[in-house]
Write a protein that holds these residues in place. Structure first.
Motif, PDB file in Angstrom:
ATOM      1  N   TYR A 201       2.070   5.371  -0.168  1.00  0.00           N
ATOM      2  CA  TYR A 201       2.220   5.380  -1.623  1.00  0.00           C
ATOM      3  C   TYR A 201       0.863   5.592  -2.297  1.00  0.00           C
ATOM      4  O   TYR A 201       0.729   6.414  -3.212  1.00  0.00           O
ATOM      5  N   LYS A 202      -0.151   4.854  -1.864  1.00  0.00           N
ATOM      6  CA  LYS A 202      -1.464   4.939  -2.505  1.00  0.00           C
ATOM      7  C   LYS A 202      -2.133   6.289  -2.275  1.00  0.00           C
ATOM      8  O   LYS A 202      -2.805   6.823  -3.164  1.00  0.00           O
ATOM      9  N   ASN A 204      -0.420   9.216  -1.532  1.00  0.00           N
ATOM     10  CA  ASN A 204       0.386  10.244  -2.209  1.00  0.00           C
ATOM     11  C   ASN A 204       0.206  10.224  -3.720  1.00  0.00           C
ATOM     12  O   ASN A 204       0.267  11.264  -4.377  1.00  0.00           O
ATOM     13  N   ASN A 205      -0.021   9.024  -4.269  1.00  0.00           N
ATOM     14  CA  ASN A 205      -0.190   8.899  -5.722  1.00  0.00           C
ATOM     15  C   ASN A 205      -1.658   8.889  -6.141  1.00  0.00           C
ATOM     16  O   ASN A 205      -1.979   8.560  -7.280  1.00  0.00           O
TER      17      ASN A 205
END
Length: 276
Positions: A201-202, A204-205
């Motif tokens: 998540y971190k 990809n974002n």
């Protein structure tokens, strides 16, 4: 005289049955009223994307899971939030009933707490700067500065790596995941440990300019801790565990993980050892 006696006996029987019925009803009502109707969950205030506060709104996959548990059980869910290293303090002091922040099951924690049914199985990953192409295996972090959040399972895993791989690493503890992330951005930390879902998540974002090392450290089961030897905690654990099993079967957990990560972590992977 006999008729009067029979009438009196009949009245006594009727009142006795009624009283018995009332006692049973009162007992059932009392039992129902003593069942827990609320659960207080200690959860992160900056643990993106598990549980965090953004513009005054509490977000994260843990929030979605607890909203679903509330719908399944009728329990009213209240959150108390703080940095990760404060969360078990809420539980131990009685200010919370459990901790909802992707807590990994391990032997030390199981000695102290009872746990719900696991609701996720997530690989633990080493996270390094995106330009570090020289780090491909666990042994490649020898001599590097390794950071982890206080109270998390990261320090324990780093020590396991050092022991199994027979390497020396420099361990540094940070009071929060955000402080750890900032130290990583500034180059003060070479390696971090995150659950694979959080790391993905971190990255990809673009919260972190990083990549995950190919080799998995372990696969950890995530579950909710409850105080041992406490009647209320035991009852809440039963209610939560029942809800988790239902959510695994009806696809609720799969939907939540797919929403946040684009993949499902709710099922135990086949032929994979779960770290204890």
């Amino acid at each position: 005289m006999k008729k009067a006696l029979l009438l009196l006996l009949s009245v006594c029987v009727i009142f006795g049955v009624t009283a018995c019925g009332n006692n049973e009803k009162n007992s059932a009502t009392q039992e129902k009223s003593s069942a827990p109707t609320e659960i207080i969950v200690a959860s992160g205030s900056s643990s993106v994307p598990n549980s965090y506060i953004e513009n005054g709104i509490h977000k994260g996959h843990e929030v979605d899971i607890w909203n679903a548990i509330s719908e399944k059980t009728g329990l009213k869910v209240k959150f108390v939030t703080g940095e990760f290293n404060t969360l078990f303090g809420y539980l131990d002091s009685g200010k919370a009933d459990t901790v909802g922040n992707a807590i990994t099951l391990n032997a030390k924690r199981k000695e102290k707490y009872d746990f719900s049914e696991p609701y996720a199985y997530i690989p633990e990953k080493l996270v390094v700067h995106s330009n570090r192409t020289d780090i491909k295996e666990l042994k490649d972090i020898a001599g590097m500065t390794c950071g982890f959040s206080s109270g998390s399972n990261g320090g324990n895993l780093f020590k396991q790596i050092a022991k199994v791989q027979d390497i020396k690493i420099n361990l540094v503890t940070f009071d929060s995941s955000e402080l750890l992330n900032e130290a990583f951005r500034q180059g003060k930390v070479d390696v971090m440990i995150f659950a694979g879902a959080e790391a993905a998540y971190k990255i990809n974002n673009k919260v972190l300019d990083a990549r995950m090392v190919e080799e998995d450290i372990a696969v950890g089961a995530k579950a909710y801790p409850f105080v041992k030897g406490n009647a209320k905690s035991e009852e809440l654990n039963k209610i939560v565990t029942k809800a988790i099993k239902e959510m695994q079967q009806d696809g609720t957990l799969e939907k939540i993980y797919s929403k946040w990560y684009g993949m499902d972590f709710s099922k135990k992977p086949a032929n994979t050892k779960i770290t204890d």
